[in-house]
Design an enzyme around this catalytic site. Structure first.
Site, PDB file in Angstrom:
ATOM      1  N   ARG A 179      -2.630  -3.807   9.196  1.00 43.34           N
ATOM      2  CA  ARG A 179      -2.893  -4.424   7.891  1.00 43.34           C
ATOM      3  C   ARG A 179      -2.239  -5.800   7.796  1.00 43.34           C
ATOM      4  O   ARG A 179      -2.756  -6.692   7.111  1.00 43.34           O
ATOM      5  CB  ARG A 179      -2.392  -3.519   6.765  1.00 43.34           C
ATOM      6  CG  ARG A 179      -2.846  -3.946   5.353  1.00 43.34           C
ATOM      7  CD  ARG A 179      -2.510  -2.871   4.332  1.00 43.34           C
ATOM      8  NE  ARG A 179      -3.011  -3.169   2.990  1.00 43.34           N
ATOM      9  CZ  ARG A 179      -2.249  -3.553   1.964  1.00 43.34           C
ATOM     10  NH1 ARG A 179      -0.930  -3.686   2.133  1.00 43.34           N
ATOM     11  NH2 ARG A 179      -2.778  -3.796   0.773  1.00 43.34           N
ATOM     12  N   ILE A 201      -6.665  -7.676  -1.340  1.00 44.23           N
ATOM     13  CA  ILE A 201      -6.820  -6.601  -0.371  1.00 44.23           C
ATOM     14  C   ILE A 201      -6.350  -5.340  -1.079  1.00 44.23           C
ATOM     15  O   ILE A 201      -5.275  -5.312  -1.684  1.00 44.23           O
ATOM     16  CB  ILE A 201      -6.006  -6.884   0.917  1.00 44.23           C
ATOM     17  CG1 ILE A 201      -6.172  -5.729   1.925  1.00 44.23           C
ATOM     18  CG2 ILE A 201      -4.553  -7.145   0.631  1.00 44.23           C
ATOM     19  CD1 ILE A 201      -5.512  -6.012   3.274  1.00 44.23           C
ATOM     20  N   SER A 202      -7.163  -4.287  -1.068  1.00 42.76           N
ATOM     21  CA  SER A 202      -6.874  -3.084  -1.848  1.00 42.76           C
ATOM     22  C   SER A 202      -5.641  -2.355  -1.344  1.00 42.76           C
ATOM     23  O   SER A 202      -5.237  -2.478  -0.185  1.00 42.76           O
ATOM     24  CB  SER A 202      -8.070  -2.131  -1.803  1.00 42.76           C
ATOM     25  OG  SER A 202      -9.201  -2.689  -2.422  1.00 42.76           O
ATOM     26  N   LYS A 203      -5.044  -1.563  -2.221  1.00 44.86           N
ATOM     27  CA  LYS A 203      -3.932  -0.711  -1.823  1.00 44.86           C
ATOM     28  C   LYS A 203      -4.358   0.205  -0.673  1.00 44.86           C
ATOM     29  O   LYS A 203      -5.481   0.722  -0.669  1.00 44.86           O
ATOM     30  CB  LYS A 203      -3.499   0.189  -2.985  1.00 44.86           C
ATOM     31  CG  LYS A 203      -2.870  -0.497  -4.171  1.00 44.86           C
ATOM     32  CD  LYS A 203      -2.496   0.577  -5.199  1.00 44.86           C
ATOM     33  CE  LYS A 203      -1.824  -0.014  -6.419  1.00 44.86           C
ATOM     34  NZ  LYS A 203      -1.450   1.069  -7.374  1.00 44.86           N
ATOM     35  N   PRO A 204      -3.473   0.471   0.278  1.00 42.13           N
ATOM     36  CA  PRO A 204      -3.815   1.434   1.330  1.00 42.13           C
ATOM     37  C   PRO A 204      -4.246   2.791   0.775  1.00 42.13           C
ATOM     38  O   PRO A 204      -5.181   3.411   1.294  1.00 42.13           O
ATOM     39  CB  PRO A 204      -2.512   1.548   2.131  1.00 42.13           C
ATOM     40  CG  PRO A 204      -1.848   0.225   1.948  1.00 42.13           C
ATOM     41  CD  PRO A 204      -2.171  -0.181   0.531  1.00 42.13           C
TER      42      PRO A 204
END
Length: 268
Positions: A84, A110-113
């Site tokens: 990431r 960028i979205s949360k994992p």
């Protein structure tokens, strides 16, 4: 119905390579998956600039995802495979494996994992799989920096990822180029229209939410396939929606609250 031929460039980025919501898996002490060989560019200096080896941080991220209820081993392995930190700006490297959304420019994130893993697990639970257990061809709406597309490439045979913002499309191209991934194709286009040339899709995931899921996505979804996308529920509020398509009709299931950028049309 015959599957149409794969589109050529510019769709292909040649890199050298109404029912009750389903219950989430209960939280339990996880068996952490073994860490696979990462998708990484070893010549890049970013890992060193983090001041520490990113692999333990990535492993801790995966362990936390499992502890929080992500149970699909393919999804966990995919999250543990992709670096990431390769997809975030240098000033944010220390936060790369935290469960937080990070800015990537142009008002996008960028979205949360945990959100990426949740959406992909939902897709795996309902999408069409091949003999190898992977999803078939999938469509990713909103490429952003390219991270989710690369993770999807680990669990699907082929990924078409579409982005309406030219600068972000080019950023994703730059991020993916050194990785030499053959099964991820980046497209500059209007995500609300989907990508008919690649249809039908085993699954569709969207990283932006509108008032409703566009009809084009449902039309381009294969029978037996699944859409996972945020939709507006009330002004300023969104929730994840799962749409399953069968020859008997369409079934929509509304799940937990989420917060995504707005779904927009046109190129910019």
């Amino acid at each position: 119905m015959a599957t149409p031929p794969r589109p050529g460039f510019p769709a292909r980025l040649d890199l050298g390579q109404g029912s009750k919501p389903p219950a989430r898996a209960p939280t339990r002490a996880p068996v952490a998956p073994s860490m696979p060989t990462p998708v990484t560019n070893h010549s890049a200096p970013q890992a060193a600039s983090m001041g520490r080896d990113p692999i333990p941080a990535r492993a801790r991220m995966v362990q936390q995802l499992a502890a929080d209820g992500i149970a699909d081993l393919q999804v966990l392995r995919a999250m543990g495979t992709v670096d990431r930190h390769r997809f975030v700006d240098g000033a944010l490297l220390a936060q790369a494996y935290e469960d937080t959304a990070l800015p990537i420019g142009l008002g996008q994130t960028i979205s949360k994992p945990s959100v990426v893993a949740r959406m992909l697990e939902l897709l795996m639970q309902g999408g069409l799989r091949g003999p190898d257990g992977k999803l078939g061809r999938v469509l990713d709406i909103g490429t952003g920096c390219g991270y989710q597309a690369v993770v999807m490439g680990q669990i699907a045979s082929e990924v078409y990822s579409i982005e309406r913002l030219r600068d972000l499309h080019e950023k994703a191209r730059a991020n993916l180029r050194p990785l030499r991934i053959a099964n991820v194709h980046l497209i500059l286009g209007d995500g609300m229209a989907g990508f008919a040339k690649g249809a039908p899709y085993a699954g569709i995931v969207a990283a932006a939410g509108g008032e409703a899921v566009p009809d084009a996505w449902i039309e381009q979804l294969a029978y037996g396939g699944r859409i996972v996308a945020p939709v507006a529920t009330t002004p300023g509020q969104q929730a994840l929606m799962v749409i399953d398509k069968s020859r008997q009709g369409i079934q929509q299931t509304l799940l937990e609250a989420v917060n995504f950028v707005p779904l927009k049309s046109g190129l910019a």
